[in-house]
Design a protein around this motif. Structure first.
Motif, PDB file in Angstrom:
ATOM      1  N   TRP A  74       1.379  -4.842   9.656  1.00  0.00           N
ATOM      2  CA  TRP A  74       1.738  -3.976   8.749  1.00  0.00           C
ATOM      3  C   TRP A  74       3.450  -3.464   9.093  1.00  0.00           C
ATOM      4  O   TRP A  74       3.665  -3.582  10.405  1.00  0.00           O
ATOM      5  CB  TRP A  74       0.961  -2.284   8.986  1.00  0.00           C
ATOM      6  CG  TRP A  74      -0.330  -2.514   8.402  1.00  0.00           C
ATOM      7  CD1 TRP A  74      -1.444  -3.202   9.164  1.00  0.00           C
ATOM      8  CD2 TRP A  74      -0.976  -2.390   7.453  1.00  0.00           C
ATOM      9  NE1 TRP A  74      -2.534  -3.109   8.218  1.00  0.00           N
ATOM     10  CE2 TRP A  74      -2.365  -2.449   7.099  1.00  0.00           C
ATOM     11  CE3 TRP A  74      -0.206  -1.577   6.169  1.00  0.00           C
ATOM     12  CZ2 TRP A  74      -3.129  -2.125   5.954  1.00  0.00           C
ATOM     13  CZ3 TRP A  74      -1.096  -1.181   5.103  1.00  0.00           C
ATOM     14  CH2 TRP A  74      -2.264  -1.483   5.139  1.00  0.00           C
TER      15      TRP A  74
ATOM     16  N   ARG B 241      -4.450   5.914   2.578  1.00  0.00           N
ATOM     17  CA  ARG B 241      -3.586   4.780   2.300  1.00  0.00           C
ATOM     18  C   ARG B 241      -4.395   4.077   1.235  1.00  0.00           C
ATOM     19  O   ARG B 241      -5.541   3.475   1.308  1.00  0.00           O
ATOM     20  CB  ARG B 241      -3.298   3.930   3.463  1.00  0.00           C
ATOM     21  CG  ARG B 241      -2.329   2.952   3.173  1.00  0.00           C
ATOM     22  CD  ARG B 241      -1.910   2.436   4.482  1.00  0.00           C
ATOM     23  NE  ARG B 241      -1.409   3.310   5.594  1.00  0.00           N
ATOM     24  CZ  ARG B 241      -0.587   2.967   6.595  1.00  0.00           C
ATOM     25  NH1 ARG B 241      -0.444   1.888   6.951  1.00  0.00           N
ATOM     26  NH2 ARG B 241      -0.008   3.805   7.392  1.00  0.00           N
TER      27      ARG B 241
ATOM     28  N   TYR C 252      -5.935  -6.674   6.245  1.00  0.00           N
ATOM     29  CA  TYR C 252      -4.605  -7.014   6.401  1.00  0.00           C
ATOM     30  C   TYR C 252      -4.272  -6.366   7.801  1.00  0.00           C
ATOM     31  O   TYR C 252      -4.710  -5.285   8.427  1.00  0.00           O
ATOM     32  CB  TYR C 252      -3.762  -5.821   5.668  1.00  0.00           C
ATOM     33  CG  TYR C 252      -3.454  -6.361   4.294  1.00  0.00           C
ATOM     34  CD1 TYR C 252      -4.668  -5.880   3.376  1.00  0.00           C
ATOM     35  CD2 TYR C 252      -2.771  -7.208   3.539  1.00  0.00           C
ATOM     36  CE1 TYR C 252      -4.958  -6.385   1.969  1.00  0.00           C
ATOM     37  CE2 TYR C 252      -2.733  -7.613   2.416  1.00  0.00           C
ATOM     38  CZ  TYR C 252      -3.769  -7.021   1.349  1.00  0.00           C
ATOM     39  OH  TYR C 252      -3.982  -7.476   0.303  1.00  0.00           O
TER      40      TYR C 252
ATOM     41  N   THR D 150      -7.712  -1.942   3.238  1.00  0.00           N
ATOM     42  CA  THR D 150      -6.690  -1.931   4.603  1.00  0.00           C
ATOM     43  C   THR D 150      -7.532  -2.877   5.595  1.00  0.00           C
ATOM     44  O   THR D 150      -6.528  -3.579   6.444  1.00  0.00           O
ATOM     45  CB  THR D 150      -6.474  -0.603   4.944  1.00  0.00           C
ATOM     46  OG1 THR D 150      -7.499   0.249   5.337  1.00  0.00           O
ATOM     47  CG2 THR D 150      -5.602   0.110   3.966  1.00  0.00           C
TER      48      THR D 150
ATOM     49  N   PHE E 287       0.646  -1.284   0.107  1.00  0.00           N
ATOM     50  CA  PHE E 287      -0.043   0.130   0.059  1.00  0.00           C
ATOM     51  C   PHE E 287       0.816   1.247  -0.210  1.00  0.00           C
ATOM     52  O   PHE E 287       2.009   1.237   0.331  1.00  0.00           O
ATOM     53  CB  PHE E 287      -0.865  -0.039   1.284  1.00  0.00           C
ATOM     54  CG  PHE E 287      -1.915  -0.885   1.178  1.00  0.00           C
ATOM     55  CD1 PHE E 287      -1.679  -2.361   1.580  1.00  0.00           C
ATOM     56  CD2 PHE E 287      -3.184  -0.685   0.938  1.00  0.00           C
ATOM     57  CE1 PHE E 287      -2.784  -3.227   1.329  1.00  0.00           C
ATOM     58  CE2 PHE E 287      -4.237  -1.438   1.005  1.00  0.00           C
ATOM     59  CZ  PHE E 287      -3.952  -2.882   1.369  1.00  0.00           C
TER      60      PHE E 287
END
Length: 125
Positions: A115, A45, A112, A109, A37
């Protein structure tokens, strides 16, 4: 638990190339879809590219299709993003992320759960 560390960002002129990497710790790396990303100042993002655990399925944002290539090496617990024909609008902090999904590439996002800290990519005009 998976820890992600990006590297390889930097400054490049428009039209140039850059490769960023994401090294993962944890023995479950191979069972996760990995994504890249990016986030530019003042923007949300956004999804750039993703790859399933097997590497057989990849997905790209329309803005980078044909210019960026995502790949992974499960033996090295590493995912890569090769960026060619870079444009000033590609300037952003690039993040890698891991999703507990095997056979699909989520593009949002919230799918996920792990990160990295991000690496800056700056493309000058």
């Amino acid at each position: 638990q998976v820890q992600l560390v990006e590297s390889g960002g930097g400054l490049v002129q428009a039209g140039g190339s850059l490769s960023v990497s994401c090294a993962a710790s944890g023995r479950t790396f191979s069972s996760k879809t990995m994504g890249w990303f990016r986030q530019a100042p003042g923007k949300e993002r956004e999804f750039v590219a993703g790859i399933t655990w097997s590497g057989h399925t990849t997905s790209y944002a329309d803005s980078v299709k044909g210019r960026f290539t995502i790949s992974r090496d499960n033996a090295k617990n590493t995912v890569y993003l090769q960026m060619n024909s870079l444009k000033p609008e590609d300037t952003a902090v690039y993040y890698c992320a891991a999703a507990p999904v095997l056979a699909a590439v989520p593009r949002t996002t919230d799918n996920y759960i792990y990160w990295g800290q991000g690496t800056q990519v700056t493309v000058s005009s």
